[in-house]
Enzyme design. Sequence first.
Site, mmCIF file in Angstrom:
data_model
loop_
_atom_site.group_PDB
_atom_site.id
_atom_site.type_symbol
_atom_site.label_atom_id
_atom_site.label_comp_id
_atom_site.label_asym_id
_atom_site.label_seq_id
_atom_site.Cartn_x
_atom_site.Cartn_y
_atom_site.Cartn_z
ATOM 1 N N LYS A 1 27.106 42.615 49.076
ATOM 2 C CA LYS A 1 27.988 41.543 48.552
ATOM 3 C C LYS A 1 27.792 41.245 47.073
ATOM 4 O O LYS A 1 28.169 40.191 46.580
ATOM 5 C CB LYS A 1 27.829 40.234 49.376
ATOM 6 N N GLY B 1 36.645 37.475 45.102
ATOM 7 C CA GLY B 1 36.270 38.229 43.900
ATOM 8 C C GLY B 1 36.132 37.358 42.666
ATOM 9 O O GLY B 1 36.540 37.744 41.580
ATOM 10 N N GLY C 1 29.130 43.225 44.753
ATOM 11 C CA GLY C 1 30.197 43.885 44.006
ATOM 12 C C GLY C 1 30.139 45.403 44.125
ATOM 13 O O GLY C 1 30.639 46.124 43.259
ATOM 14 N N THR C 2 29.558 45.881 45.222
ATOM 15 C CA THR C 2 29.404 47.320 45.454
ATOM 16 C C THR C 2 30.750 48.043 45.402
ATOM 17 O O THR C 2 30.878 49.102 44.769
ATOM 18 C CB THR C 2 28.798 47.548 46.865
ATOM 19 N N THR C 3 31.739 47.488 46.075
ATOM 20 C CA THR C 3 33.047 48.139 46.191
ATOM 21 C C THR C 3 33.653 48.315 44.794
ATOM 22 O O THR C 3 34.206 49.364 44.459
ATOM 23 C CB THR C 3 33.985 47.259 47.057
ATOM 24 N N TRP C 4 33.527 47.292 43.991
ATOM 25 C CA TRP C 4 34.060 47.304 42.617
ATOM 26 C C TRP C 4 33.337 48.352 41.774
ATOM 27 O O TRP C 4 33.957 49.171 41.087
ATOM 28 C CB TRP C 4 33.880 45.897 42.030
ATOM 29 N N HIS D 1 21.993 50.677 49.357
ATOM 30 C CA HIS D 1 21.432 49.321 49.286
ATOM 31 C C HIS D 1 19.906 49.379 49.365
ATOM 32 O O HIS D 1 19.248 48.339 49.455
ATOM 33 C CB HIS D 1 21.914 48.474 50.467
ATOM 34 N N SER E 1 29.186 34.952 49.956
ATOM 35 C CA SER E 1 29.964 36.142 50.288
ATOM 36 C C SER E 1 29.406 36.809 51.556
ATOM 37 O O SER E 1 30.158 37.227 52.440
ATOM 38 C CB SER E 1 29.926 37.111 49.103
ATOM 39 N N ARG F 1 37.583 39.503 49.319
ATOM 40 C CA ARG F 1 37.805 38.117 49.740
ATOM 41 C C ARG F 1 38.413 37.355 48.576
ATOM 42 O O ARG F 1 39.624 37.207 48.502
ATOM 43 C CB ARG F 1 36.493 37.487 50.229
HETATM 44 P P1 A3P Z 1 33.551 37.415 47.514
HETATM 45 O O1 A3P Z 1 33.195 37.363 48.975
HETATM 46 O O2 A3P Z 1 32.821 36.398 46.706
HETATM 47 O O3 A3P Z 1 35.016 37.372 47.263
HETATM 48 P P2 A3P Z 1 30.468 44.227 48.139
HETATM 49 O O4 A3P Z 1 31.512 45.125 47.561
HETATM 50 O O5 A3P Z 1 29.104 44.455 47.582
HETATM 51 O O6 A3P Z 1 30.527 44.213 49.619
HETATM 52 O O7 A3P Z 1 30.811 42.765 47.606
HETATM 53 C C1 A3P Z 1 31.945 42.093 48.069
HETATM 54 C C2 A3P Z 1 32.287 41.020 47.063
HETATM 55 O O8 A3P Z 1 32.893 41.646 45.915
HETATM 56 C C3 A3P Z 1 33.328 40.069 47.617
HETATM 57 O O9 A3P Z 1 33.067 38.833 46.965
HETATM 58 C C4 A3P Z 1 34.606 40.735 47.152
HETATM 59 O O10 A3P Z 1 35.728 39.883 47.150
HETATM 60 C C5 A3P Z 1 34.223 41.176 45.760
HETATM 61 N N1 A3P Z 1 35.063 42.271 45.249
HETATM 62 C C6 A3P Z 1 35.576 43.313 45.943
HETATM 63 N N2 A3P Z 1 36.297 44.092 45.129
HETATM 64 C C7 A3P Z 1 36.260 43.542 43.901
HETATM 65 C C8 A3P Z 1 36.842 43.897 42.642
HETATM 66 N N3 A3P Z 1 37.607 44.947 42.517
HETATM 67 N N4 A3P Z 1 36.572 43.085 41.586
HETATM 68 C C9 A3P Z 1 35.787 41.998 41.714
HETATM 69 N N5 A3P Z 1 35.224 41.612 42.880
HETATM 70 C C10 A3P Z 1 35.450 42.373 43.968
#
Ligand code: A3P
Length: 322
Positions: A67, A290, A69-72, A132, A162, A288
């Site tokens: 949580k 972001g 910002g891994t996906t980003w 992770h 998150s 969610r």
């Molecule tokens: P929130 O729950 O605060 O919205 P992970 O990718 O490590 O699982 O983290 C998920 C968090 O990163 C979530 O935060 C998600 O909404 C946010 N997130 C996903 N994609 C993003 C993006 N492209 N830019 C910024 N935040 C992003």
Amino acid sequence: KYLLELGVTEECKKLILSLPIEKGWVANHLHQYQGFWHTTRQLQAVLACRRHFQAEDSDILLVTTPKSGTTWLKAIVFALMNRDQYPNNNDLHPLLSENPHVLVPFIELGLYIDGQVGDFTTFTSPRLFGTHLPFVSLPDSVKNSPCKLVYLCRNPKDTFVSLWHFTNKLRTNGIGMGTNSLEASFDKFTRGVSLYGPFWDHVLGYWKESLENPDRVLFLKYEDMKEQPKVQVLKLAKFLERPFLLEEETNGVLDGILKLCSFENLSNLEVNKTGKLASGENYKTFFRRGEVGDAKNHLTPQMIAKLDRITQEKLHGYGLKF
Ligand code: A3P
């Protein structure tokens, strides 16, 4: 009995019996291995990956606590490393039809889950992976190789909120369990009992390494990425030895990557609204809000003060502030 059901190996079973155990956030149990908490499936994967993963010098590992910002980060690094092959305006850009977790798989959760031996045949060099794993638990082949590690961390308040939302979505969507209360989850998080936690120890492991080996470990913050995305991505590209040429900055390549990987763009793609990982998580649970600072909409002032105090005690002495 539950170890049998999960198909846990004898080696892992023996180890588990010797480890501290706690109730999990989604899975039934968490086991503390090398100081960090893992579900039973994860632990088996961690052992397999520590034993079998062979790092290559050119590998790039994207490291986070869940949580952060891994996906980003996965999307950005994929786009920047593949920008010649897939320019941003290309309708066939893989990020438009595949989730970043598929394009950049987790070593321990994707390639070695359930003790599988990872299939690396489809990767081209430089290989991009997510993990992770805490620094202490990285496979020796990673520790002993010059491969690059990018660590993205996020302030513990937003990370916790998150994680609480994410794990409750997994509980209610996937497996019909009830939700965990904010208070009970907070208690666990502050005691360090969270996925790959303690959060602070995870961050500290990579922070120290980034200070000692700045060419090897780049330490980034989610908040800085939100505030100054261009500065951070330029830094990232330089670290990965794929710096942006001046003309790429002026002709919109950098802006294009940021737009392609933005929360708004990725979260609205059909694939990310409807798809799911082989392990069952819907892609949409990774998106969610972001935003920075959402924690204040959920946590009491006392909770905020407690997290701030722990962060101060554990990290400020090392020069790390949020
Ligand atoms: P929130 O729950 O605060 O919205 P992970 O990718 O490590 O699982 O983290 C998920 C968090 O990163 C979530 O935060 C998600 O909404 C946010 N997130 C996903 N994609 C993003 C993006 N492209 N830019 C910024 N935040 C992003």
